[in-house]
Design an enzyme around this catalytic site. Sequence first.
Site, PDB file in Angstrom:
ATOM      1  N   THR A 116      -5.702   4.595  11.256  1.00  0.00           N
ATOM      2  CA  THR A 116      -4.972   5.568  11.036  1.00  0.00           C
ATOM      3  C   THR A 116      -3.944   5.134   9.602  1.00  0.00           C
ATOM      4  O   THR A 116      -2.992   5.906   9.661  1.00  0.00           O
ATOM      5  CB  THR A 116      -3.966   6.237  11.986  1.00  0.00           C
ATOM      6  OG1 THR A 116      -3.803   5.610  13.203  1.00  0.00           O
ATOM      7  CG2 THR A 116      -5.694   7.589  13.205  1.00  0.00           C
ATOM      8  N   LYS A 155     -18.100   2.700   5.590  1.00  0.00           N
ATOM      9  CA  LYS A 155     -17.653   3.226   6.721  1.00  0.00           C
ATOM     10  C   LYS A 155     -18.102   4.937   7.212  1.00  0.00           C
ATOM     11  O   LYS A 155     -17.566   5.303   7.261  1.00  0.00           O
ATOM     12  CB  LYS A 155     -16.458   2.657   6.563  1.00  0.00           C
ATOM     13  CG  LYS A 155     -15.583   2.460   8.935  1.00  0.00           C
ATOM     14  CD  LYS A 155     -14.678   2.938   8.799  1.00  0.00           C
ATOM     15  CE  LYS A 155     -14.069   2.931  10.492  1.00  0.00           C
ATOM     16  NZ  LYS A 155     -12.547   3.363  10.358  1.00  0.00           N
ATOM     17  N   THR A 168       0.974  -1.482  -0.289  1.00  0.00           N
ATOM     18  CA  THR A 168       0.179  -0.309   0.003  1.00  0.00           C
ATOM     19  C   THR A 168       1.105   1.293  -0.028  1.00  0.00           C
ATOM     20  O   THR A 168       0.651   1.777  -0.698  1.00  0.00           O
ATOM     21  CB  THR A 168      -0.837   0.231   1.489  1.00  0.00           C
ATOM     22  OG1 THR A 168      -1.752  -1.127   1.227  1.00  0.00           O
ATOM     23  CG2 THR A 168      -1.846   1.351   1.239  1.00  0.00           C
TER      24      THR A 168
END
Length: 504
Positions: free
Chosen positions: A342, A79, A16
């Site tokens: 986070t 979400k 990622t």
Amino acid sequence: MQDSVTARYVIAGGGTAGWMSAAALSRFAPPGTQITLVESEAIGTVGVGEATIPQIHLFNSALGLDEAEFLKETRGSFKLGIEFDGWQREGESYMHAFGDIGRPLGLLPFQHYWLRAKQLGFAKPLQRYSLNELAARTMRMQRGKTAAGREMPYAYHFDAGLYAAYLRRYAEANGVNRIEGKIANVKQNGESGDISALELEGGEKIEGDFFIDCTGFRALLIDGALGAGFEDWSNFLPCNRAMAVPCEGGGDFTPYTRAIASKAGWQWRIPLQHRIGNGLVYCSDYCSDDEARETLLANLDGAPQAEPRPIRFTTGKRRVHWKNNCLAIGLSAGFMEPMESTSIHMIQSAISRFMALLPQGRAEPATIDWFNAQSTFEWERIRDFLVLHYTANQRHGEPFWDLVRSMELPATLTAKIEQWRASGFIHREHEELFTEVAWFQVFAGQGVEADSYNPIANALPEADLRALLNDTEVALVEQVQPMPRHLDFLQSYVNGAARTEISA
């Protein structure tokens, strides 16, 4: 005529972090920039970050990604917040929902009116004054404005591996050159100490002007070569293990993440279109790997789709994230457990901060110092927010929870708690990630009581205060009722492409 090369950026590692970095550089770096990403298929990625916060919209929008396509490609879902189950005590839960709680009046934010109403005995739980939580609890979802013109902020759950693959296609289409190979050595300039090249196992050398370290916990460049050092935060966040496993879909297809307190840590639950992501974060001093595995497998909604995968970590960060001509992004920069989703945001934030300073040639020390100071501030304030969840618990008699309840706190967190307890005051310092509303929800949800509130709230007659709370609640219920179910909305939004894969 092709532009001559003006700068050579080399990204060490994919996943990622690597492909978000490559995608951003390929989109915004000036013409003539050469971008190379080196990764090995033989090296796996951690990939625990499958839940996000609303700021992910800024990154995806900046790249020009189509949201429906993105959700389809990453098997994503929506979400609206995070439910914390059992963090104060067993059997109780609260939600950190995105968006506003209530509405301000005059000079004061809503929390002071709610605290006054609480003292008077007629304040209801915060969820009754939150659009996002009301929608989340009833499994509803919509984009855009409600009938009353209110925005309902949202983020995503998605498969981090699929997201990386999606961004890889994007970046390669924009000219990023991917090289397959394991890094065997990091070459440095003998005078400046700058990194000059990555040497692969086969002997190939990848030269560059600037290097981005996305090698994960190994931190081969920023620490292995440049010796940036590590600041250990285990004294504040003692969990040092995670066990992760996907399972078949089952249970509610929630438009929110669940963080469920456990014996020596907590378990995450992240519903995707094709599976549910699960993991147990724990402290090895209070829970063995075998116990963690058994606990995780015993609390799944469906059959496991793989063997639980152990992950070892130390909470903390590199002392500096940018040193010489190298920037650490993702796990190479540090790690904090993902209870508030986070991880991907900190990748995004580092990329954004770096792009604002994009060096052409050797960066000035003042530029690097500013970047590192901003990174330290961001990481420390996020750390404080995570620590609050642990220390404000009432799970008495459980060794792990007794430990985290009694541990010494960062001075910056102590000040925040004392300000809240004294008068319900919450101050968001500079551009720290979590807003006053976020802190308010966790303070209230974890049972951290405020002794008072701003006396300006007393200027509102009690009858008007009752009307304020009641009218807010009624209006939110009216906005949520016509919303479609999360499952139905998601299926419709991705144009039915994933319809057969999603199960409630």
